[in-house]
Design an enzyme around this catalytic site. Structure first.
Site, PDB file in Angstrom:
ATOM      1  N   LYS A 186      40.894   7.806  97.652  1.00  4.89           N
ATOM      2  CA  LYS A 186      41.757   6.971  97.531  1.00  4.89           C
ATOM      3  C   LYS A 186      41.757   6.549  95.857  1.00  4.89           C
ATOM      4  CE  LYS A 186      42.239   2.195  97.586  1.00  4.89           C
ATOM      5  NZ  LYS A 186      43.003   1.138  97.016  1.00  4.89           N
ATOM      6  N   ASN A 187      40.499   6.092  95.457  1.00  3.10           N
ATOM      7  CA  ASN A 187      40.592   5.764  93.938  1.00  3.10           C
ATOM      8  C   ASN A 187      40.414   6.848  92.945  1.00  3.10           C
ATOM      9  OD1 ASN A 187      39.993   3.146  95.093  1.00  3.10           O
ATOM     10  ND2 ASN A 187      37.970   3.119  95.125  1.00  3.10           N
ATOM     11  N   ARG A 247      46.792  -2.837  92.689  1.00  2.00           N
ATOM     12  CA  ARG A 247      46.113  -3.072  91.332  1.00  2.00           C
ATOM     13  C   ARG A 247      46.138  -1.835  90.372  1.00  2.00           C
ATOM     14  NH1 ARG A 247      43.674  -5.989  87.592  1.00  2.00           N
ATOM     15  NH2 ARG A 247      41.942  -4.640  86.830  1.00  2.00           N
ATOM     16  N   CYS A 297      44.634  -6.325  96.196  1.00  2.00           N
ATOM     17  CA  CYS A 297      43.907  -7.209  97.182  1.00  2.00           C
ATOM     18  C   CYS A 297      43.277  -8.466  96.204  1.00  2.00           C
ATOM     19  CB  CYS A 297      42.568  -6.490  97.613  1.00  2.00           C
ATOM     20  SG  CYS A 297      43.052  -5.560  99.125  1.00  2.00           S
ATOM     21  N   ARG A 339      41.369 -10.266  88.323  1.00  2.00           N
ATOM     22  CA  ARG A 339      41.157  -9.020  87.930  1.00  2.00           C
ATOM     23  C   ARG A 339      41.845  -8.787  86.553  1.00  2.00           C
ATOM     24  NH1 ARG A 339      41.511  -5.455  93.493  1.00  2.00           N
ATOM     25  NH2 ARG A 339      40.314  -3.934  92.268  1.00  2.00           N
ATOM     26  N   PRO A 340      41.131  -9.388  85.467  1.00  2.00           N
ATOM     27  CA  PRO A 340      41.869  -9.416  84.320  1.00  2.00           C
ATOM     28  C   PRO A 340      42.112  -7.809  83.631  1.00  2.00           C
ATOM     29  CG  PRO A 340      39.557 -10.139  83.956  1.00  2.00           C
ATOM     30  CD  PRO A 340      39.919  -9.820  85.388  1.00  2.00           C
ATOM     31  N   ILE A 341      42.908  -7.856  82.671  1.00  2.00           N
ATOM     32  CA  ILE A 341      43.173  -6.493  81.911  1.00  2.00           C
ATOM     33  C   ILE A 341      42.846  -6.498  80.720  1.00  2.00           C
ATOM     34  CG2 ILE A 341      44.687  -5.406  83.946  1.00  2.00           C
ATOM     35  CD1 ILE A 341      47.143  -6.124  81.965  1.00  2.00           C
ATOM     36  N   ASP A 342      42.058  -7.395  80.188  1.00  2.00           N
ATOM     37  CA  ASP A 342      42.034  -7.559  78.760  1.00  2.00           C
ATOM     38  C   ASP A 342      41.137  -6.343  78.191  1.00  2.00           C
ATOM     39  OD1 ASP A 342      39.643  -8.556  80.552  1.00  2.00           O
ATOM     40  OD2 ASP A 342      38.885  -9.234  78.580  1.00  2.00           O
ATOM     41  N   LEU A 343      40.400  -5.777  78.932  1.00  2.00           N
ATOM     42  CA  LEU A 343      39.674  -4.618  78.289  1.00  2.00           C
ATOM     43  C   LEU A 343      40.670  -3.312  78.195  1.00  2.00           C
ATOM     44  CD1 LEU A 343      36.356  -4.859  80.488  1.00  2.00           C
ATOM     45  CD2 LEU A 343      36.728  -5.913  78.096  1.00  2.00           C
ATOM     46  N   ASP A 363      32.560  -1.815  96.583  1.00  2.00           N
ATOM     47  CA  ASP A 363      33.454  -1.471  97.746  1.00  2.00           C
ATOM     48  C   ASP A 363      32.550  -1.396  99.033  1.00  2.00           C
ATOM     49  OD1 ASP A 363      35.707  -1.800  96.385  1.00  2.00           O
ATOM     50  OD2 ASP A 363      36.036   0.329  96.098  1.00  2.00           O
ATOM     51  N   ILE A 377      30.375  -7.647  90.765  1.00  2.00           N
ATOM     52  CA  ILE A 377      31.529  -7.209  90.299  1.00  2.00           C
ATOM     53  C   ILE A 377      32.641  -8.364  90.360  1.00  2.00           C
ATOM     54  CG2 ILE A 377      32.908  -5.205  90.133  1.00  2.00           C
ATOM     55  CD1 ILE A 377      30.191  -4.522  89.429  1.00  2.00           C
ATOM     56  N   ARG A 403      45.395   0.317 103.485  1.00  2.00           N
ATOM     57  CA  ARG A 403      45.613   0.364 101.786  1.00  2.00           C
ATOM     58  C   ARG A 403      44.253   1.522 101.745  1.00  2.00           C
ATOM     59  NH1 ARG A 403      47.261  -4.580  99.045  1.00  2.00           N
ATOM     60  NH2 ARG A 403      47.799  -3.138  97.472  1.00  2.00           N
TER      61      ARG A 403
HETATM   62  C1  UD1 Z   1      36.524  -1.526  90.747  1.00  2.00           C
HETATM   63  C2  UD1 Z   1      35.075  -0.812  90.732  1.00  2.00           C
HETATM   64  C3  UD1 Z   1      35.535   0.414  91.191  1.00  2.00           C
HETATM   65  C4  UD1 Z   1      36.227   0.482  92.604  1.00  2.00           C
HETATM   66  C5  UD1 Z   1      37.617  -0.362  92.319  1.00  2.00           C
HETATM   67  C6  UD1 Z   1      38.291  -0.492  93.404  1.00  2.00           C
HETATM   68  C7  UD1 Z   1      33.213  -1.456  89.740  1.00  2.00           C
HETATM   69  C8  UD1 Z   1      32.607  -1.471  88.185  1.00  2.00           C
HETATM   70  N1  UD1 Z   1      34.383  -0.991  89.592  1.00  2.00           N
HETATM   71  O1  UD1 Z   1      37.179  -0.978  89.731  1.00  2.00           O
HETATM   72  O2  UD1 Z   1      34.296   1.173  91.747  1.00  2.00           O
HETATM   73  O3  UD1 Z   1      36.544   1.764  92.876  1.00  2.00           O
HETATM   74  O4  UD1 Z   1      37.292  -1.453  91.758  1.00  2.00           O
HETATM   75  O5  UD1 Z   1      38.055  -1.628  94.502  1.00  2.00           O
HETATM   76  O6  UD1 Z   1      32.633  -1.574  90.691  1.00  2.00           O
HETATM   77  N2  UD1 Z   1      37.206  -6.378  84.148  1.00  2.00           N
HETATM   78  C9  UD1 Z   1      37.359  -7.641  82.766  1.00  2.00           C
HETATM   79  N3  UD1 Z   1      38.706  -7.154  82.068  1.00  2.00           N
HETATM   80  C10 UD1 Z   1      39.110  -5.911  82.485  1.00  2.00           C
HETATM   81  C11 UD1 Z   1      38.938  -5.138  83.512  1.00  2.00           C
HETATM   82  C12 UD1 Z   1      37.784  -5.436  84.311  1.00  2.00           C
HETATM   83  O7  UD1 Z   1      36.772  -8.586  82.596  1.00  2.00           O
HETATM   84  O8  UD1 Z   1      40.089  -5.735  81.434  1.00  2.00           O
HETATM   85  C13 UD1 Z   1      35.728  -7.098  84.944  1.00  2.00           C
HETATM   86  C14 UD1 Z   1      36.624  -7.378  86.473  1.00  2.00           C
HETATM   87  O9  UD1 Z   1      36.792  -8.679  86.268  1.00  2.00           O
HETATM   88  C15 UD1 Z   1      35.345  -7.115  87.181  1.00  2.00           C
HETATM   89  C16 UD1 Z   1      34.749  -5.810  86.587  1.00  2.00           C
HETATM   90  O10 UD1 Z   1      35.079  -5.990  85.170  1.00  2.00           O
HETATM   91  O11 UD1 Z   1      34.547  -8.159  87.148  1.00  2.00           O
HETATM   92  C17 UD1 Z   1      35.080  -4.621  87.127  1.00  2.00           C
HETATM   93  O12 UD1 Z   1      36.140  -4.211  86.922  1.00  2.00           O
HETATM   94  P1  UD1 Z   1      36.712  -2.810  86.811  1.00  2.00           P
HETATM   95  O13 UD1 Z   1      35.649  -1.671  87.119  1.00  2.00           O
HETATM   96  O14 UD1 Z   1      37.841  -2.629  85.821  1.00  2.00           O
HETATM   97  O15 UD1 Z   1      37.573  -2.533  88.308  1.00  2.00           O
HETATM   98  P2  UD1 Z   1      38.309  -1.826  88.593  1.00  2.00           P
HETATM   99  O16 UD1 Z   1      38.847  -0.618  87.930  1.00  2.00           O
HETATM  100  O17 UD1 Z   1      39.244  -2.287  89.847  1.00  2.00           O
END
Ligand code: UD1
Length: 417
Positions: free
Chosen positions: A22-23, A92, A116, A121-125, A306, A328, A398
């Site tokens: 899925k991912n 997401r 979920c 789950r910020p998107i600042d990065l 996960d 995480i 999902r």
């Molecule tokens: C995460 C998992 C990924 C999994 C997916 C689905 C990790 C590192 N990533 O990916 O393996 O397949 O969930 O469940 O285990 N963050 C920020 N700002 C951002 C983006 C992320 O602060 O813009 C932080 C998040 O709050 C979190 C961490 O980075 O603490 C991991 O985020 P990220 O890897 O981006 O999450 P997903 O892409 O959802």
């Protein structure tokens, strides 16, 4: 509301193919937007999140046909840069359309993604990196308006954290940018490698996928390709945990053992015997499981967040004390109170969960609070005495295609109500 019913205790045994990831499928679908010509993705799981991504592609003007695990996308005529709010909220991963929509059309208008509830789950990065590539991004009232007045230009990006979603978004924008982009501290997950492989099959130039520094030469025209999605390592980890919890013996076919390198040693430590070929994993559980050394979730190649919940369900039945540290996401122990209702002994405080193994779990009515936590309840339900009813099983759907059928196929009586 869907309810997953499981009749335990049962022993998982037999052989079963691993579902497609899925991912991986979700970012790959977003990537098809960049290809002129038809793209076919094979081995796609039939999941609500995948259907939602197909809807997003259609809303942008693509032709998208899903049939028996194959999804054909024709992105010749992209007609809009706007993704409807109701589709953004479905999942997401909708945010991974930001980079390719911007790259393909020079604009993107969308709202914040759903998904979920496992923590902020910020998107600042994602946003900071796209700005480095030349995007102008305005945020107001939960809406993002992005444009690239001068087009996107390659840049050196250093991620403060190896975010999977941000790495994917940058890759997808960077293949459209003029010049070279480097991503330092990039995510190294197998899904990143799958995305890079696909983009290269379409004509992109990407180096370093699976390593910490990625290099993308942008601006090359991308054509369609036929690509097979990698097997789902989290699905595999869930079934291995269930086989272990039920004293079972299972062979997963069409697997990628290398992607489970962080998980298999933990199962071996619990006493399971594991044998791998290049595409199968066989696990034989011991009569009694042993507790495991502390499990700390980390970016790949660390233990995957996960797989934390399904493995925790297994350790509930292991002799001794197991410790988990979730690094995480903040709210990823929502399965713990539900497992307590089944007779487990778990204490959680912040990032840490302490599991004291018990001899038996008991089936009862529990509630899935998120996707992987719901899958953990299914693992526990398979091993538990009596009937387990898991409410809100739509959250599990999902990520697991017809979980009740897959469980039944390997000896765990399960059905939907
Ligand atoms: C995460 C998992 C990924 C999994 C997916 C689905 C990790 C590192 N990533 O990916 O393996 O397949 O969930 O469940 O285990 N963050 C920020 N700002 C951002 C983006 C992320 O602060 O813009 C932080 C998040 O709050 C979190 C961490 O980075 O603490 C991991 O985020 P990220 O890897 O981006 O999450 P997903 O892409 O959802």
């Amino acid at each position: 509301m869907a309810c997953l019913m499981i009749q335990g205790p049962a022993r998982m045994e037999g052989s079963i193919p691993v579902q497609g990831s899925k991912n991986s499928t979700l970012p790959l679908l977003a990537a098809t937007l960049l290809c002129k010509g038809e793209t076919v993705l094979e081995n796609c799981p039939a999941l609500s999140d995948v259907t939602a991504c197909c809807e997003i592609l259609r809303s942008l003007g693509c032709r998208c046909v899903a049939d028996e695990g194959k999804i054909a996308v024709n992105a010749e005529d992209v007609v809009t840069s706007e993704i409807p709010d109701e589709l953004m909220r479905e999942l997401r991963s909708s945010i991974v359309f930001l980079g390719p929509v911007l790259g393909r059309t020079g604009r993107a208008e969308l709202t914040f993604p759903g998904g979920c509830e496992i923590g902020a789950r910020p998107i600042d990065l994602h946003i900071a990196a796209l700005k480095k590539l030349g995007a102008v991004i305005e945020e107001s009232g939960g809406r993002l308006c992005c444009s690239a007045p001068q087009g996107l230009t390659g840049a050196d990006i250093v991620l403060p954290f190896p975010s999977v979603g941000a790495t994917e978004n940058i890759m997808l924008a960077a293949v459209c940018a003029k010049g070279i982009t480097t991503i330092k501290n990039a995510a190294r997950e197998p899904e990143i490698v799958d995305l890079a492989d696909f983009l290269q099959e379409c004509g992109a130039k990407i180096g370093g996928a699976g390593e910490s520094t990625l290099c993308i030469e942008g601006g090359r025209p991308l054509h369609g390709a036929v690509h097979r999605v990698i097997p789902d390592r989290i699905w595999a980890a869930t079934f291995l945990s269930a086989a272990a919890a039920t004293g079972g013996e299972i062979c997963l076919t069409g697997a990628q053992p290398a992607h489970l390198v962080p998980v298999l040693p933990v199962l071996e430590e619990a006493g399971c015997r594991i044998r791998c070929t290049y595409d199968t994993i066989t696990l034989k559980a011991p009569a009694v499981l042993r507790a495991v050394s502390p499990v700390r979730t980390m970016p790949y190649p660390g233990f995957p967040t996960d797989a934390q919940a399904p493995l925790m369900a297994m350790t509930c039945l292991a002799r001794g004390t197991s410790l988990f540290v979730e690094n995480i996401f903040e709210c990823r122990y929502k399965h713990a109170p539900e497992l307590l209702r089944m007779g487990a002994n778990i204490r959680t405080e912040g990032k840490v969960a302490v599991v004291e193994g018990v001899r038996r779990l008991f089936g009862t009515r529990v509630c899935a609070r998120d996707l992987r936590g719901g899958a953990a309840l299914a693992v526990a339900g398979a091993a538990a005495y009596g009937q387990t009813a898991i409410e809100h099983a739509e959250l599990i759907e999902r990520g697991y295609e017809s979980l009740e059928k897959s469980l039944s196929a390997v000896g765990i009586p399960a059905w939907m109500e």
